[in-house]
Design a protein around this motif. Structure first.
Motif, PDB file in Angstrom:
ATOM      1  N   TYR A 147       0.525  -1.372   0.175  1.00 48.71           N
ATOM      2  CA  TYR A 147       0.150   0.330  -0.251  1.00 48.71           C
ATOM      3  C   TYR A 147       0.760   1.297   0.006  1.00 48.71           C
ATOM      4  N   PHE A 148       2.170   1.287   1.003  1.00 44.67           N
ATOM      5  CA  PHE A 148       2.501   2.633   1.143  1.00 44.67           C
ATOM      6  C   PHE A 148       3.353   3.555  -0.159  1.00 44.67           C
ATOM      7  N   VAL A 149       4.120   2.031  -0.895  1.00 44.83           N
ATOM      8  CA  VAL A 149       5.468   2.338  -2.019  1.00 44.83           C
ATOM      9  C   VAL A 149       4.308   2.603  -2.905  1.00 44.83           C
ATOM     10  N   PRO A 150       3.593   2.323  -3.241  1.00 41.68           N
ATOM     11  CA  PRO A 150       2.959   2.451  -4.392  1.00 41.68           C
ATOM     12  C   PRO A 150       1.764   4.018  -4.399  1.00 41.68           C
ATOM     13  N   TYR A 151       1.422   4.715  -2.969  1.00 42.96           N
ATOM     14  CA  TYR A 151       0.562   4.871  -2.784  1.00 42.96           C
ATOM     15  C   TYR A 151       1.877   6.477  -2.900  1.00 42.96           C
ATOM     16  N   ALA A 152       2.716   6.686  -2.151  1.00 42.07           N
ATOM     17  CA  ALA A 152       4.265   7.487  -2.444  1.00 42.07           C
ATOM     18  C   ALA A 152       4.369   8.079  -3.308  1.00 42.07           C
ATOM     19  N   LEU A 153       4.516   6.533  -4.462  1.00 51.07           N
ATOM     20  CA  LEU A 153       4.462   6.462  -5.962  1.00 51.07           C
ATOM     21  C   LEU A 153       3.893   7.743  -6.523  1.00 51.07           C
ATOM     22  N   MET A 154       2.510   7.182  -6.340  1.00 53.40           N
ATOM     23  CA  MET A 154       1.851   8.472  -7.569  1.00 53.40           C
ATOM     24  C   MET A 154       1.845   9.244  -7.294  1.00 53.40           C
ATOM     25  N   VAL A 155       2.060   9.157  -5.797  1.00 51.20           N
ATOM     26  CA  VAL A 155       1.658  10.744  -4.993  1.00 51.20           C
ATOM     27  C   VAL A 155       3.073  11.502  -6.050  1.00 51.20           C
ATOM     28  N   GLY A 156       3.866  10.792  -6.194  1.00 51.24           N
ATOM     29  CA  GLY A 156       5.011  11.412  -6.975  1.00 51.24           C
ATOM     30  C   GLY A 156       4.892  11.872  -8.230  1.00 51.24           C
ATOM     31  N   GLU A 157       4.268  10.871  -8.698  1.00 48.16           N
ATOM     32  CA  GLU A 157       3.774  11.377 -10.505  1.00 48.16           C
ATOM     33  C   GLU A 157       2.531  12.332 -10.544  1.00 48.16           C
ATOM     34  N   LEU A 158       1.628  12.584  -9.302  1.00 46.93           N
ATOM     35  CA  LEU A 158       1.394  13.754  -9.909  1.00 46.93           C
ATOM     36  C   LEU A 158       1.119  14.400  -9.542  1.00 46.93           C
ATOM     37  N   GLY A 159       2.203  15.159  -8.524  1.00 49.47           N
ATOM     38  CA  GLY A 159       2.714  16.439  -8.075  1.00 49.47           C
ATOM     39  C   GLY A 159       4.395  16.700  -9.430  1.00 49.47           C
ATOM     40  N   SER A 160       4.139  15.791  -9.918  1.00 47.36           N
ATOM     41  CA  SER A 160       5.240  16.018 -11.040  1.00 47.36           C
ATOM     42  C   SER A 160       4.203  16.595 -12.377  1.00 47.36           C
ATOM     43  N   ALA A 161       3.621  15.750 -12.231  1.00 46.14           N
ATOM     44  CA  ALA A 161       2.494  16.275 -13.766  1.00 46.14           C
ATOM     45  C   ALA A 161       2.074  17.877 -13.194  1.00 46.14           C
ATOM     46  N   PHE A 162       1.709  18.345 -12.177  1.00 47.94           N
ATOM     47  CA  PHE A 162       1.005  19.050 -11.228  1.00 47.94           C
ATOM     48  C   PHE A 162       1.362  20.134 -10.842  1.00 47.94           C
ATOM     49  N   LEU A 192     -10.730   9.124   4.314  1.00 44.12           N
ATOM     50  CA  LEU A 192     -11.173   8.817   3.691  1.00 44.12           C
ATOM     51  C   LEU A 192     -10.950  10.265   2.071  1.00 44.12           C
ATOM     52  N   ARG A 193      -9.765  10.973   2.784  1.00 44.43           N
ATOM     53  CA  ARG A 193      -9.025  12.179   1.848  1.00 44.43           C
ATOM     54  C   ARG A 193      -8.204  11.068   0.944  1.00 44.43           C
ATOM     55  N   TYR A 194      -7.522  10.843   1.244  1.00 50.26           N
ATOM     56  CA  TYR A 194      -6.924   9.295   0.478  1.00 50.26           C
ATOM     57  C   TYR A 194      -7.466   8.735  -0.542  1.00 50.26           C
ATOM     58  N   LEU A 195      -9.201   8.423  -0.503  1.00 50.65           N
ATOM     59  CA  LEU A 195      -9.316   8.190  -1.532  1.00 50.65           C
ATOM     60  C   LEU A 195      -9.699   9.201  -2.677  1.00 50.65           C
ATOM     61  N   TRP A 196      -9.104  10.912  -2.848  1.00 51.13           N
ATOM     62  CA  TRP A 196      -9.333  11.191  -3.970  1.00 51.13           C
ATOM     63  C   TRP A 196      -8.050  11.384  -4.432  1.00 51.13           C
ATOM     64  N   VAL A 197      -6.798  11.127  -3.220  1.00 53.99           N
ATOM     65  CA  VAL A 197      -5.391  10.752  -4.607  1.00 53.99           C
ATOM     66  C   VAL A 197      -5.477   9.569  -5.188  1.00 53.99           C
ATOM     67  N   PHE A 198      -6.049   8.620  -5.249  1.00 49.37           N
ATOM     68  CA  PHE A 198      -6.148   7.439  -6.210  1.00 49.37           C
ATOM     69  C   PHE A 198      -7.042   7.708  -6.904  1.00 49.37           C
ATOM     70  N   PHE A 199      -8.671   8.242  -6.771  1.00 51.87           N
ATOM     71  CA  PHE A 199      -9.520   9.184  -7.664  1.00 51.87           C
ATOM     72  C   PHE A 199      -8.657   9.859  -8.924  1.00 51.87           C
ATOM     73  N   ALA A 200      -8.208  11.485  -8.024  1.00 54.64           N
ATOM     74  CA  ALA A 200      -7.158  11.838  -9.211  1.00 54.64           C
ATOM     75  C   ALA A 200      -5.593  10.951 -10.072  1.00 54.64           C
TER      76      ALA A 200
END
Length: 488
Positions: free
Chosen positions: A59-74, A395-403
């Protein structure tokens, strides 16, 4: 010209964040000693080690790496999750993301008053007296503290941000020192009594029963929040290579601290004894008791627990004020969200505080404080609030994965220096996987064994919060129609 340009490039390269600096920045944001004691208390001691490793890897490793991609895109988006949802969908969904981020803090705000009073009790070595008080007295005191800090928040006292940072840093340092000092304790004081660690298979592998699965939300709650480091993705030197290196290093550091912290606690407390009322007491008092025993091992009496209680008192109360003020500002300062919010909530006082928004927080968090009158005592109330927070906050993390899922659906539209994985199908799978794990754990976490009242309350709270978020845009729509104005 070329000489000046190369010098500028060199300066830019030198100002880039190193991967290990990013890892330490994220570590202090994500992790805390309370996560270790909560895991130890809810998962019967050293049995939690298996669960920690599973949560980090799956959970945590893919979560953190997805956050990185979102931050890089925006990279220029300053609103975090709200901005990501806005860029990939529409303003209405962005409002819901911002609203969710704010409203899940309501139980958290209610818990900070209780946590601060508990810290004061330990700092003054009066916890036995405090724990003996009936629930109604504890909640009256909590309510008074809560109202006082709502008043403080309405005065816009910004220095508390620096105070929170200082308190958080000292708590972080004490968490690391606890692990080091506890593991070293047997060599320094071999005559002290320690709990023998059982490394047998039975003691390390948990029982996969109802209690186990309904407690997983505690671990999901513990590892969330790494989206706060997303603004730094593009400031990392060679982000495509070094950001994942930093995030994997973060996961390793957190996992090592979780495992070693659990081992350190296992040398003090028997996990088999943490059941029933003893579990509630440990969830509320375990961290303080650990520092108290550490002081005994090092022959300094209550010095460590007094210092830890003082740091936690400052941290709990300053975080209470910031949790009242900051999420509310993030919601109401956002131009896209404002058009869906009733006009009354947009009123600011002469200090710039959203005074009616704070009044709404008083009503919502105050209702939770009142309902906690059904608790038995201070420890029972804190345990209940810990569980409620583990249901609501993730529940706020759900929006991270949705985005992230939406980003991958529009992958060609947003160029980025760093990508979690190149294959779009695999990327979407991880987005859906983390979304599903978060949602399922939150739903399962609502269940309170043998207590239907708490189960219903844990289930109703997110529903009521969601319903309020759906009602607000309708109220604003009617206001605009009444006033003959266009949404601003």
């Amino acid at each position: 010209m070329s000489k000046d340009n190369s010098g500028s490039q060199a300066a830019g390269a030198n100002s880039k964040i190193k991967w290990y600096t990013l890892a330490f920045m994220a570590f202090s944001t994500v992790w805390g000693f309370g996560n270790v004691t909560n895991g130890f208390g809810y998962f019967h001691g050293t049995q939690v080690i298996f669960s920690w490793i599973m949560v980090f890897v799956l959970y945590f490793v893919p979560y953190a790496l997805m956050v990185g991609e979102l931050g890089s895109a925006f990279k220029t988006a300053g609103g975090g999750v709200t901005s990501w949802v806005l860029e990939t969908t529409n303003p209405k969904l962005a409002y819901y993301a911002g609203y969710t981020y704010w409203v899940v803090h309501i139980p958290y705000i209610a818990s900070k008053g209780s946590g601060g009073l508990k810290a004061i009790a330990w700092m003054t070595l009066s916890n036995d007296w405090y724990d003996s008080l009936p629930a109604w007295q504890v909640q009256i005191a909590t309510g008074v503290v809560f109202l006082f800090f709502c008043w403080v928040a309405s005065k816009g006292l910004s220095p508390l941000k620096a105070l929170t940072t200082a308190a958080g840093s000292s708590m972080f340092v004490m968490s690391i020192l606890f692990i080091i000092m506890m593991i070293a304790a047997p060599a320094i004081n071999p005559g002290a009594s320690y709990v023998p660690l059982d490394w047998s298979w039975e003691s390390l592998i948990p029982k996969f029963n109802v209690e186990y699965f309904t407690s997983l939300s505690i671990l999901i709650f513990a590892v969330g929040g790494c989206e706060k480091i997303s603004p730094y993705v593009n400031k990392v030197d060679n982000p495509a290579k070094n950001f994942p290196k930093g995030m994997i290093s973060l996961a390793i550091m957190v996992m090592v601290c979780a495992v070693l912290g659990t081992v350190a606690l296992g040398m003090m407390f028997s996990g088999a004894e943490i059941t029933g009322e003893a579990q509630a007491s440990f969830i509320a008092n375990g961290a303080y008791e650990a520092f108290q025993r550490l002081g005994e091992y090092y022959h300094v009496g209550n010095l460590f627990v007094i210092f830890y209680g003082a740091c936690n008192t400052i941290g709990q109360f300053s975080t209470l004020v910031l949790s009242i003020d900051a999420p509310l500002r993030m919601l109401l300062d956002d131009g896209n969200a404002r058009q869906f919010v009733p006009k009354q909530l947009l009123v600011q006082n002469d200090k710039g505080a959203y005074i009616n928004g704070i009044k709404l927080i008083v009503v919502l968090s105050g209702a939770i404080i009142l309902i906690q009158l059904l608790g038995k005592d201070a420890s029972d109330i804190i345990t209940w609030l810990t569980r409620l927070n583990s249901v609501c906050m993730p529940l706020r993390y759900l929006w991270v994965f949705f985005a992230y899922i939406m980003l991958r659906k529009l992958t060609d539209k947003f160029p980025r220096e760093y990508m979690f994985v190149k294959n779009n199908g695999i990327a979407k799978f991880f987005g859906v996987w983390c979304f599903a794990v978060t949602l399922i754990c939150c739903i399962l976490g609502m269940y309170a064994a043998g207590d239907p009242v708490r189960t219903v309350f844990n289930a109703l709270s997110p529903f009521v919060f969601l319903l309020l978020g759906l009602i607000m845009p309708e109220i604003r729509k009617r206001q605009d129609l009444r006033d003959g104005t266009i949404n601003q």
